[in-house]
Design an enzyme around this catalytic site. Structure first.
Site, PDB file in Angstrom:
ATOM      1  N   VAL A 294     -68.715  25.676 -37.694  1.00  0.00           N
ATOM      2  CA  VAL A 294     -67.756  24.867 -36.926  1.00  0.00           C
ATOM      3  C   VAL A 294     -68.416  23.593 -36.393  1.00  0.00           C
ATOM      4  O   VAL A 294     -67.855  22.505 -36.490  1.00  0.00           O
ATOM      5  CB  VAL A 294     -67.157  25.685 -35.763  1.00  0.00           C
ATOM      6  CG1 VAL A 294     -66.155  24.850 -34.974  1.00  0.00           C
ATOM      7  CG2 VAL A 294     -66.476  26.939 -36.299  1.00  0.00           C
TER       8      VAL A 294
ATOM      9  N   LYS B 273     -58.693  37.378 -28.945  1.00  0.00           N
ATOM     10  CA  LYS B 273     -57.757  36.251 -29.068  1.00  0.00           C
ATOM     11  C   LYS B 273     -56.450  36.567 -28.347  1.00  0.00           C
ATOM     12  O   LYS B 273     -55.843  35.706 -27.717  1.00  0.00           O
ATOM     13  CB  LYS B 273     -57.473  35.967 -30.545  1.00  0.00           C
ATOM     14  CG  LYS B 273     -58.670  35.404 -31.295  1.00  0.00           C
ATOM     15  CD  LYS B 273     -58.407  35.373 -32.790  1.00  0.00           C
ATOM     16  CE  LYS B 273     -59.595  34.795 -33.539  1.00  0.00           C
ATOM     17  NZ  LYS B 273     -59.480  34.970 -34.995  1.00  0.00           N
TER      18      LYS B 273
END
Length: 418
Positions: free
Chosen positions: A17, A199
């Protein structure tokens, strides 16, 4: 008049990322944003950026007054929390992609934002390229949000897609996911549902103002799903997906969990294949809305980080309306679930825990039943995770407490008992 401010970034992490973000920022000069320093763990690893950019000293970023934004994309949750809390206390805005860290430290992160008045943005921590947090924050009012169902983990979705479409066994599909880089070498976090429930803890806060540790949310992964379960699903014209869901009950509480579930083939989440994610939001007047996009990978995740960085130029911050401006909702503990359970031996199945059993198939090698359980029978025991037992929610699994008496009577009538 200047409409946005210059951002100088200190970046923690230069893996998939971090490097993706570095490349994306080079291609978007209009953002007027630059990375001043990148903090990494291993200085000897070759990297596609000038050596002068890197340091192993976190204080070089956290104490630098020119750096006004800290972007944190590392996988060590404890180190990430220390970075985030120090950055906010030092007057820096923060963008984070660390779902485990956020889920486990949500109360402290909320408190730090209140204390410092600084923004903490984390769109990349849930569903990567899908702007789900921003939409829950800005668009959906608590009172009108009926339910959310989502596929939030790309690795497990990839594995299930391969089991269904190519009839691979779970192990063969997992190996393929690892070879293609969709699953970690230690896949436990993805496969056993930990990543998805982290999440979900974040999204429950933005959707309903619920602040709950992921340990208190009922969850399981796909580690027990058998090829025989996939074949039963196919016979019934259904898919199996790992679904995170939250549904408002009649008493105003929210039933929330992450479990494998049968999905009807005409449902939007049935179309979500391989490493993609999907979110279906049902609200009072808008009916159903479906968000779809890549849930993992370098550029999809970097695009979410970039979106947060871009929003910081306009001093954007989460208002947490559902938490601070409404009465926050609570997790429901009094509801029922209709489940499919497959197993090798009856002795592992506590039949007395079921309100009723609608069908059972004992003649095959792999036996299965469909029945209704109170949620406390799952949250208070582990039989459904052990001894090769596989539990999958039915397509319309959640039964409100007020409907149970009527449904029980109806099922007994159909079974010819009354």
């Amino acid at each position: 008049m200047e409409t946005h401010k210059q951002l100088t970034i200190g970046l923690f992490g230069f893996g998939v990322v971090g490097e993706g973000l570095y490349k994306v920022l080079q291609q978007t000069p209009s953002l007027r944003t630059s990375i001043k320093k990148v903090c990494i763990k291993n200085p000897t690893k070759p990297r596609n950026a000038p050596a002068s950019l890197f340091t192993t000293e976190k204080e070089e970023l956290l104490q630098d007054e020119e750096i006004n934004v800290i972007v944190e994309v590392i996988d060590d949750a404890n180190a990430a929390f220390e970075i985030v809390s120090t950055a906010l206390r030092n007057g820096k805005s923060v963008v984070s992609a660390s779902k485990k860290m956020i889920a486990e430290h949500l109360p402290e992160i909320l408190e730090l934002q209140q204390e410092t008045g600084l923004p903490f943005l984390c769109e990349a921590a849930a569903c990567a390229s899908i702007p789900v947090i921003r939409n829950l924050e800005e668009y959906y009012d608590n009172d009108l949000l009926h339910s959310i169902k989502a596929i939030v983990n790309g690795s497990t979705n990839f594995i299930l897609t391969k089991m269904f479409e190519d009839k691979l066994s779970f192990q063969a599909a997992l190996l393929l996911a690892q070879q293609l880089g969709f699953a970690e070498s230690n896949p436990k976090l993805d496969v056993e549902g930990y990543d998805a429930v982290n999440k979900w803890a974040i999204l429950l806060n933005h959707a309903y103002g619920i602040v709950e540790h992921p340990d208190n949310v009922l969850f399981n992964g796909i580690q027990n799903i058998q090829l025989s379960d996939a074949l039963v699903a196919k016979e019934k014209h259904l898919d199996i997906k790992l679904i995170a869901q939250a549904k408002k009950m009649s008493n105003g509480e929210v039933a929330a969990f992450v479990l494998p579930q049968f999905v009807k083939l005409d449902e939007p989440l049935s179309f979500v294949k391989n490493e993609y994610n999907g979110v279906v939001i049902e609200s009072g007047f808008a009916d159903k809305q479906f968000f779809y996009g890549k849930g993992a990978g370098s550029f999809p995740t970097a695009s979410a980080v970039l979106s947060d960085i871009s929003a910081l130029r306009y001093n954007y911050r989460y208002e947490y309306k559902k938490l601070y401006h409404h009465k926050p909702l609570e997790l429901a503990t009094d509801f029922y679930l209709k489940v499919y359970v497959s197993f090798d031996d009856w002795k592992y199945i506590p039949r007395e825990d079921f309100e009723w059993i609608e069908e059972w198939h004992a003649e095959a090698d792999r036996k299965y039943l469909v029945g209704v359980l109170h949620v406390k029978q799952l949250s208070g025991s582990n039989w459904w995770r052990e001894n090769g037992v596989s539990l999958v929610l039915t397509a319309d699994a959640v039964i409100d407490n007020i409907d149970i008496v009527h449904l029980k009577k109806r099922s007994l009538e159909l079974a010819g008992v009354i």
